[in-house]
Design an enzyme around this catalytic site. Structure first.
Site, PDB file in Angstrom:
ATOM      1  N   SER A 119      39.073  51.053  32.433  1.00  0.00           N
ATOM      2  CA  SER A 119      40.353  51.926  32.098  1.00  0.00           C
ATOM      3  C   SER A 119      41.658  51.774  33.362  1.00  0.00           C
ATOM      4  O   SER A 119      42.521  51.979  32.491  1.00  0.00           O
ATOM      5  CB  SER A 119      39.635  53.710  31.967  1.00  0.00           C
ATOM      6  OG  SER A 119      39.026  53.581  33.620  1.00  0.00           O
ATOM      7  N   GLU A 120      41.054  51.582  34.212  1.00  0.00           N
ATOM      8  CA  GLU A 120      42.590  51.177  34.722  1.00  0.00           C
ATOM      9  C   GLU A 120      42.004  49.698  35.874  1.00  0.00           C
ATOM     10  O   GLU A 120      40.605  49.286  36.248  1.00  0.00           O
ATOM     11  CB  GLU A 120      43.008  52.282  36.430  1.00  0.00           C
ATOM     12  CG  GLU A 120      43.567  53.365  35.439  1.00  0.00           C
ATOM     13  CD  GLU A 120      42.541  54.266  34.655  1.00  0.00           C
ATOM     14  OE1 GLU A 120      43.753  54.933  33.649  1.00  0.00           O
ATOM     15  OE2 GLU A 120      41.807  54.701  35.384  1.00  0.00           O
ATOM     16  N   THR A 121      42.760  48.788  35.790  1.00  0.00           N
ATOM     17  CA  THR A 121      42.896  47.672  37.158  1.00  0.00           C
ATOM     18  C   THR A 121      44.188  48.696  38.141  1.00  0.00           C
ATOM     19  O   THR A 121      45.400  48.222  37.636  1.00  0.00           O
ATOM     20  CB  THR A 121      42.793  46.928  36.319  1.00  0.00           C
ATOM     21  OG1 THR A 121      41.857  46.698  35.621  1.00  0.00           O
ATOM     22  CG2 THR A 121      43.137  45.401  37.132  1.00  0.00           C
TER      23      THR A 121
END
Length: 277
Positions: free
Chosen positions: A45-47
């Site tokens: 979902s996020e990096t």
């Protein structure tokens, strides 16, 4: 170039039951395109990418990418990246950590082993027009009159908050996210005496890799800002999220004496090594 890397599970004390964030250390010198390409490759979902701050008041600078775009702020990446920065030997200038990101400076505090961030100001709040309300109800697969209240609760990602009558109704949702039109966070109360005060779910129609987010710090922050000020929720409580998709997220919300809403969660590293970027 080889860089240190951690993958951190957020909002859980048990590995693999929270929301993971990929964290790249020492990302100075990487281009926007390189960051976006790696975020797309991780398929999380996020990096996030840790960089030297440009503001002298900050301890570090953070850039946050989904598989599709950069976000000015996100909650679980903030906690997970702070965990990674500290674990790698970062020492804050003051009693609290200060993160520089797209929305400006975000403060974090350490409550024992748990990290918490100060909820940033909402970028958009207030009523949702009725046409969008009807669309959201249809996307959630429920009648419009099942929604007790809804409002913009956007602190960066673009959330619309939706309140239902019970946690049971929240867990029973079988939405068609493609019909929602906006990122939607749904909340409903558990019965008195339950472990958690509320159940939360987050739906992201614009993120193909993540139709339902497991545990969402930014959403819980904005829901708290919306619902504690209106008296629907108490000043301090614990929210559950991820139940419907096999996670066990726990979000600890606390309102300080000055009115600041702190959103906290446990964090642990599940993968540590290096990446070549």
């Amino acid at each position: 170039m080889t860089r240190a890397f951690r993958q951190v599970d957020v909002f859980t004390t048990e590995p693999l039951l929270g929301n993971p964030v990929a964290v790249v250390h020492g990302a100075d010198g990487m281009s926007d395109e390189e960051m976006q390409r790696f975020a797309r490759w991780t398929n999380l979902s996020e990096t996030t990418f840790l960089l030297e701050p440009t503001d002298p008041a900050a301890d570090y600078r953070l850039r946050i990418f989904t598989t599709e775009t950069e976000l000015p702020f996100a909650g679980h990446p903030t906690l997970g990246s702070a965990h990674a920065w500290l674990e790698a030997g970062g020492v804050p200038q003051g009693e609290r950590l200060v993160q520089e990101c797209g929305v400006g400076l975000v403060e974090l505090r350490r409550d024992g082993g748990r990290l918490a961030f100060a909820a940033p100001d909402l970028l958009r709040s207030g009523p949702v027009d009725e046409a969008l309300a009807v669309q959201i109800a249809a996307g959630l697969g429920i009648a419009r009159d099942r929604i007790l209240d809804l409002a913009w609760a956007d602190n960066g990602p673009g959330w619309v908050g939706v309140r239902l009558a019970s946690a049971e109704e929240v867990l029973a949702l079988t939405p068609d996210p493609s019909r929602l039109g906006e990122k939607v966070g749904v909340i409903g109360p558990h019965p008195d005496g339950a472990e958690c005060a509320v159940e939360v779910r987050a739906f992201c129609p614009d993120e193909p890799a993540m139709v339902e987010d497991p545990v969402t710090g930014s959403l819980n922050a904005s829901l708290a800002q919306w619902l504690t000020t209106t008296g629907v929720l108490p000043a301090s409580y614990v929210a559950a999220q991820g139940t419907a998709i096999g996670r066990r997220g726990r979000i600890h919300v606390d309102t300080g004496d000055d009115g600041t809403i702190w959103v906290g969660g446990d964090t642990l590293t599940t993968i540590q090594g290096t990446v070549t970027l």
